[in-house]
Enzyme design. Structure first.
Site, PDB file in Angstrom:
ATOM      1  N   ASP A  13      62.001   0.742  34.545  1.00  0.00           N
ATOM      2  CA  ASP A  13      62.426  -0.289  33.669  1.00  0.00           C
ATOM      3  C   ASP A  13      61.760  -0.363  32.274  1.00  0.00           C
ATOM      4  O   ASP A  13      61.422  -1.295  31.850  1.00  0.00           O
ATOM      5  CB  ASP A  13      62.527  -1.521  34.447  1.00  0.00           C
ATOM      6  CG  ASP A  13      63.193  -1.747  35.708  1.00  0.00           C
ATOM      7  OD1 ASP A  13      64.163  -1.223  35.610  1.00  0.00           O
ATOM      8  OD2 ASP A  13      62.743  -2.513  36.603  1.00  0.00           O
ATOM      9  N   LYS A  16      64.342   3.116  29.485  1.00  0.00           N
ATOM     10  CA  LYS A  16      64.877   4.403  29.191  1.00  0.00           C
ATOM     11  C   LYS A  16      66.240   4.414  28.788  1.00  0.00           C
ATOM     12  O   LYS A  16      66.778   5.164  27.982  1.00  0.00           O
ATOM     13  CB  LYS A  16      64.726   5.077  30.383  1.00  0.00           C
ATOM     14  CG  LYS A  16      63.417   5.274  31.066  1.00  0.00           C
ATOM     15  CD  LYS A  16      63.406   6.006  32.532  1.00  0.00           C
ATOM     16  CE  LYS A  16      64.109   4.993  33.564  1.00  0.00           C
ATOM     17  NZ  LYS A  16      62.982   3.872  33.947  1.00  0.00           N
ATOM     18  N   LYS A  18      67.784   2.202  26.754  1.00  0.00           N
ATOM     19  CA  LYS A  18      67.693   2.035  25.123  1.00  0.00           C
ATOM     20  C   LYS A  18      67.265   3.571  24.500  1.00  0.00           C
ATOM     21  O   LYS A  18      68.102   4.065  23.489  1.00  0.00           O
ATOM     22  CB  LYS A  18      66.911   1.089  24.764  1.00  0.00           C
ATOM     23  CG  LYS A  18      66.735   0.989  23.462  1.00  0.00           C
ATOM     24  CD  LYS A  18      66.258  -0.363  22.675  1.00  0.00           C
ATOM     25  CE  LYS A  18      65.892   0.250  21.237  1.00  0.00           C
ATOM     26  NZ  LYS A  18      65.641  -0.800  20.376  1.00  0.00           N
ATOM     27  N   GLY A  40      68.953   1.010  36.836  1.00  0.00           N
ATOM     28  CA  GLY A  40      69.721   0.040  36.096  1.00  0.00           C
ATOM     29  C   GLY A  40      69.222   0.497  34.808  1.00  0.00           C
ATOM     30  O   GLY A  40      68.078  -0.127  34.516  1.00  0.00           O
ATOM     31  N   HIS A  41      70.147   0.718  34.043  1.00  0.00           N
ATOM     32  CA  HIS A  41      69.657   1.236  32.442  1.00  0.00           C
ATOM     33  C   HIS A  41      70.614   0.355  31.831  1.00  0.00           C
ATOM     34  O   HIS A  41      71.687   0.302  31.638  1.00  0.00           O
ATOM     35  CB  HIS A  41      69.765   2.788  32.496  1.00  0.00           C
ATOM     36  CG  HIS A  41      69.054   3.523  32.951  1.00  0.00           C
ATOM     37  ND1 HIS A  41      69.115   4.873  33.145  1.00  0.00           N
ATOM     38  CD2 HIS A  41      67.978   3.158  33.974  1.00  0.00           C
ATOM     39  CE1 HIS A  41      68.194   5.413  34.199  1.00  0.00           C
ATOM     40  NE2 HIS A  41      67.300   4.382  34.549  1.00  0.00           N
ATOM     41  N   THR A 236      59.943   5.751  45.351  1.00  0.00           N
ATOM     42  CA  THR A 236      61.219   5.937  45.474  1.00  0.00           C
ATOM     43  C   THR A 236      61.476   7.367  46.238  1.00  0.00           C
ATOM     44  O   THR A 236      60.065   7.910  46.511  1.00  0.00           O
ATOM     45  CB  THR A 236      62.267   5.797  44.318  1.00  0.00           C
ATOM     46  OG1 THR A 236      63.518   5.769  44.870  1.00  0.00           O
ATOM     47  CG2 THR A 236      61.832   7.024  43.310  1.00  0.00           C
ATOM     48  N   ARG A 300      65.675  -9.201  40.963  1.00  0.00           N
ATOM     49  CA  ARG A 300      64.463  -9.695  41.391  1.00  0.00           C
ATOM     50  C   ARG A 300      63.658  -9.866  40.185  1.00  0.00           C
ATOM     51  O   ARG A 300      63.458  -9.178  39.245  1.00  0.00           O
ATOM     52  CB  ARG A 300      63.856  -8.747  42.390  1.00  0.00           C
ATOM     53  CG  ARG A 300      64.375  -8.679  43.580  1.00  0.00           C
ATOM     54  CD  ARG A 300      63.994  -7.449  44.526  1.00  0.00           C
ATOM     55  NE  ARG A 300      64.118  -6.253  44.083  1.00  0.00           N
ATOM     56  CZ  ARG A 300      63.488  -5.327  44.909  1.00  0.00           C
ATOM     57  NH1 ARG A 300      62.863  -5.256  45.841  1.00  0.00           N
ATOM     58  NH2 ARG A 300      64.003  -3.998  44.152  1.00  0.00           N
TER      59      ARG A 300
HETATM   60  P1  GDP Z   1      65.567   1.573  32.107  1.00  0.00           P
HETATM   61  O1  GDP Z   1      65.515   1.051  33.554  1.00  0.00           O
HETATM   62  O2  GDP Z   1      64.111   2.150  31.943  1.00  0.00           O
HETATM   63  O3  GDP Z   1      66.322   1.842  31.366  1.00  0.00           O
HETATM   64  O4  GDP Z   1      65.222  -0.360  31.679  1.00  0.00           O
HETATM   65  P2  GDP Z   1      65.989  -1.703  32.021  1.00  0.00           P
HETATM   66  O5  GDP Z   1      67.297  -1.618  31.232  1.00  0.00           O
HETATM   67  O6  GDP Z   1      65.906  -1.809  33.573  1.00  0.00           O
HETATM   68  O7  GDP Z   1      65.076  -2.625  31.461  1.00  0.00           O
HETATM   69  C1  GDP Z   1      64.577  -2.546  30.087  1.00  0.00           C
HETATM   70  C2  GDP Z   1      65.053  -4.084  29.443  1.00  0.00           C
HETATM   71  O8  GDP Z   1      64.412  -4.549  28.446  1.00  0.00           O
HETATM   72  C3  GDP Z   1      66.581  -4.228  29.234  1.00  0.00           C
HETATM   73  O9  GDP Z   1      67.081  -5.500  29.438  1.00  0.00           O
HETATM   74  C4  GDP Z   1      66.555  -3.861  27.575  1.00  0.00           C
HETATM   75  O10 GDP Z   1      67.872  -4.444  26.923  1.00  0.00           O
HETATM   76  C5  GDP Z   1      65.264  -4.539  27.321  1.00  0.00           C
HETATM   77  N1  GDP Z   1      64.735  -3.857  26.200  1.00  0.00           N
HETATM   78  C6  GDP Z   1      64.742  -2.538  25.716  1.00  0.00           C
HETATM   79  N2  GDP Z   1      63.772  -2.299  24.874  1.00  0.00           N
HETATM   80  C7  GDP Z   1      63.531  -3.515  24.372  1.00  0.00           C
HETATM   81  C8  GDP Z   1      62.528  -3.927  23.384  1.00  0.00           C
HETATM   82  O11 GDP Z   1      62.062  -3.311  22.626  1.00  0.00           O
HETATM   83  N3  GDP Z   1      62.184  -5.231  23.181  1.00  0.00           N
HETATM   84  C9  GDP Z   1      62.758  -6.153  24.028  1.00  0.00           C
HETATM   85  N4  GDP Z   1      62.559  -7.514  23.959  1.00  0.00           N
HETATM   86  N5  GDP Z   1      63.675  -5.754  25.055  1.00  0.00           N
HETATM   87  C10 GDP Z   1      64.066  -4.400  25.245  1.00  0.00           C
HETATM   88  P1  IMO Z   2      65.080   2.387  36.833  1.00  0.00           P
HETATM   89  O1  IMO Z   2      65.857   3.663  36.594  1.00  0.00           O
HETATM   90  C1  IMO Z   2      62.128  -0.213  38.662  1.00  0.00           C
HETATM   91  C2  IMO Z   2      61.895   0.698  43.051  1.00  0.00           C
HETATM   92  C3  IMO Z   2      62.247  -0.577  44.042  1.00  0.00           C
HETATM   93  C4  IMO Z   2      61.200  -0.163  45.072  1.00  0.00           C
HETATM   94  C5  IMO Z   2      60.866   1.375  45.348  1.00  0.00           C
HETATM   95  C6  IMO Z   2      61.992   2.056  46.284  1.00  0.00           C
HETATM   96  O2  IMO Z   2      66.175   1.196  36.345  1.00  0.00           O
HETATM   97  O3  IMO Z   2      63.966   2.411  35.827  1.00  0.00           O
HETATM   98  P2  IMO Z   2      64.274   2.545  46.383  1.00  0.00           P
HETATM   99  O4  IMO Z   2      65.679   1.515  46.380  1.00  0.00           O
HETATM  100  O5  IMO Z   2      64.410   3.682  45.350  1.00  0.00           O
HETATM  101  O6  IMO Z   2      64.177   3.306  47.785  1.00  0.00           O
HETATM  102  O7  IMO Z   2      62.984   1.567  46.218  1.00  0.00           O
HETATM  103  O8  IMO Z   2      61.482   1.777  43.801  1.00  0.00           O
HETATM  104  N1  IMO Z   2      62.780   1.032  42.292  1.00  0.00           N
HETATM  105  C7  IMO Z   2      62.898   0.769  40.757  1.00  0.00           C
HETATM  106  N2  IMO Z   2      62.055  -0.177  40.188  1.00  0.00           N
HETATM  107  N3  IMO Z   2      63.406   0.525  38.209  1.00  0.00           N
HETATM  108  C8  IMO Z   2      64.001   1.346  38.853  1.00  0.00           C
HETATM  109  O9  IMO Z   2      64.830   2.223  38.229  1.00  0.00           O
HETATM  110  C9  IMO Z   2      63.873   1.336  40.222  1.00  0.00           C
HETATM  111  N4  IMO Z   2      64.577   2.164  41.190  1.00  0.00           N
HETATM  112  C10 IMO Z   2      63.805   2.138  42.298  1.00  0.00           C
HETATM  113  O10 IMO Z   2      62.099  -1.677  43.571  1.00  0.00           O
HETATM  114  O11 IMO Z   2      59.924  -0.713  44.753  1.00  0.00           O
HETATM  115 MG    MG Z   3      66.032  -0.290  34.954  1.00  0.00          MG
END
Ligand code: GDP
Ligand code: IMO
Ligand code: MG
Length: 421
Positions: A13, A16, A18, A40-41, A236, A300
């Site tokens: 999270d 990535k 973005k 979840g991207h 993971t 969560r």
């Molecule tokens: P990923 O799993 O690495 O792709 O990240 P996620 O999408 O799960 O979580 C990143 C969250 O931060 C998303 O809701 C994005 O829209 C948000 N986000 C990304 N870059 C920025 C930033 O520079 N500032 C803020 N405030 N939010 C951001």
């Molecule tokens: P992105 O790509 C954050 C975490 C779960 C748990 C552990 C194992 O959006 O960054 P799993 O279901 O993979 O067996 O769970 O890994 N986890 C993540 N945490 N971002 C993710 O993906 C994750 N994918 C799995 O919360 O702690």
């Molecule tokens: Mg994510």
């Protein structure tokens, strides 16, 4: 021709989605190489927000998304994602490796059962069947895309596997019947839907390299969730580090140019396991609320803490990160204190590496350096020199401590809220 790689350097999270969207502009193929729909991207373009779990983020830029052999694929979720994107006028162009392992219904059930069995020792998985699917891959009981599109092959595999799963279900006291006929019918139908996308993607990707086309590899999760280099067993089940991208695509390590490590300006984690810089005070609350730190996949709340450079260093070394994309710097706006962890104190001894043993990790107390605060980063800032001086110092501090240049700074979720350095 370039093959660039984007990976998470923390616990996932990091933003990535973005960053991949940003670098997708120049790519022909954008490739997922590990993980599954535990990811979840998020990509925000003007008022539209896309949350992708299986489909590579590059499809939002109209690029061809490739699901590599290293991914574990839930076809039901994939089909839903395709249909949802179509409703939003994006017809995703896709290629799926015929070697990709399939997440079956029993994997999802077992993921939940294993977690329930572990009680307070649970991993806090996403319950998407990721661990059980990778376990079956390694123990050679897996079903791959090539089996899904060949009903006879699928039938034979299920004949072998379902009785084993039934026994495991009994051991876990799972009161769910595994109906082989129904599974065969449903999954053969899924196979029919995705057949047109399947290919020997490693051949396609290597052909593209020969033809001088650019490839962008999209990591999921982050180094600290890597099955070898993360906080095992709170990890993971895949290789989230740069090495995983070669295994999960069939691209040689010699072909990779840049390794872009995404670093969130602070630290978050979803699920269980140690988080040395975790905050339980008003600062943790600030990061959680201002950063909207709720899981993209499971909703969560994410645990939050100060930036941990022991972690970022660990990641950059293992993956050979050549440049950093720093995200969510805006979330540090308005704090009256900013701290960054540069070392750990373990039983009075200072260390600058991440311990292997989880019991040692739990003992690590962060050693902090305090940095200057700033009031607010203007959303419209588009150059480094227009950032508040203290934010500039924060960026320079990270670069110096990690020894890797920061080439991209994200100051908001939107596509345009990005500064190239
Ligand atoms: P990923 O799993 O690495 O792709 O990240 P996620 O999408 O799960 O979580 C990143 C969250 O931060 C998303 O809701 C994005 O829209 C948000 N986000 C990304 N870059 C920025 C930033 O520079 N500032 C803020 N405030 N939010 C951001
Ligand atoms: P992105 O790509 C954050 C975490 C779960 C748990 C552990 C194992 O959006 O960054 P799993 O279901 O993979 O067996 O769970 O890994 N986890 C993540 N945490 N971002 C993710 O993906 C994750 N994918 C799995 O919360 O702690
Ligand atoms: Mg994510």
């Amino acid at each position: 021709m370039t093959v660039n790689l984007v990976i998470g350097t923390q616990w996932g999270d990091e933003g990535k989605g973005k960053v991949v969207d940003y670098y997708s502009k120049d790519a022909y193929y954008v490739v997922r190489f590990q993980g599954g729909n535990n990811a979840g991207h998020t990509i925000k373009v003007d008022k539209e927000v896309y949350k992708l779990h299986t489909i590579p983020s590059g499809v939002i830029q109209g690029k061809i998304g490739v699901i590599g052999n290293g991914v574990v694929l839930d076809p039901e979720i994939l089909i839903k994602e395709i249909d949802e994107l179509k409703k939003r006028n994006i017809n995703p162009k896709l290629l799926i490796s015929d070697r990709t392992h399939i997440i079956m219904p029993y994997h999802k059930i077992l993921d939940g059962a294993e977690e329930k069995y572990l009680k307070e020792k649970k991993i806090g998985t996403t319950k998407r069947g990721i661990g059980p699917c990778y376990s079956d891959k390694v123990s050679r009981n897996g079903i791959r895309t090539c089996d899904l599109i060949n009903k006879e092959s699928l039938r034979k595999k299920l004949d072998l596997i379902i009785p084993i799963k039934k026994r495991i279900f009994e051991a876990y006291n799972i009161d769910i019947k595994l109906d082989k006929k129904k599974i065969l019918k449903t999954y053969a139908e899924f196979g029919g839907r995705i057949k047109k996308y399947t290919a020997q993607t490693h051949i396609e990707l290597n052909r593209a390299i020969k033809q001088n086309k650019n490839i962008l590899l999209e990591g999921a999760q982050g180094t600290m969730l890597d099955v070898d280099y993360g906080t095992y067993p709170y990890a993971t089940s895949s290789h989230t580090i740069s090495g995983g991208s070669c295994i999960g695509t069939g691209i040689s390590p010699k072909k990779i140019n840049e390794v872009i490590g995404v670093v969130k300006a602070y630290t978050t984690r979803v699920g269980e396991g140690p988080l040395p810089t975790e905050l339980f005070d008003k600062y943790g609350k600030h990061l959680q609320e201002k950063g909207h730190e709720f899981g993209t996949t499971t909703s969560r709340p994410r645990r939050c803490g100060w930036l941990d450079l022991v972690v970022v260093n660990h990641s950059c070394i293992i993956s050979g990160v050549t440049k950093i994309a720093l995200t969510k710097l805006d979330v540090l706006d308005g704090l009256d204190k900013i701290k960054v962890c540069t070392k750990y104190d373990i039983d009075g001894k200072k260390i600058d590496y991440f311990p292997s043993d989880i019991t040692d990790v739990k003992k690590c107390k962060p050693v902090y350096e305090e940095l200057d605060v700033w009031e607010k980063i203007d959303e419209s800032v588009s150059s480094f020199s227009h950032l508040p001086k203290q934010a500039q110092k924060y960026i320079k501090f990270i670069e110096k401590k990690v020894g890797v240049p920061i080439k991209l700074v994200s100051i908001g979720p939107g596509r345009n809220e990005t500064i190239k350095l």
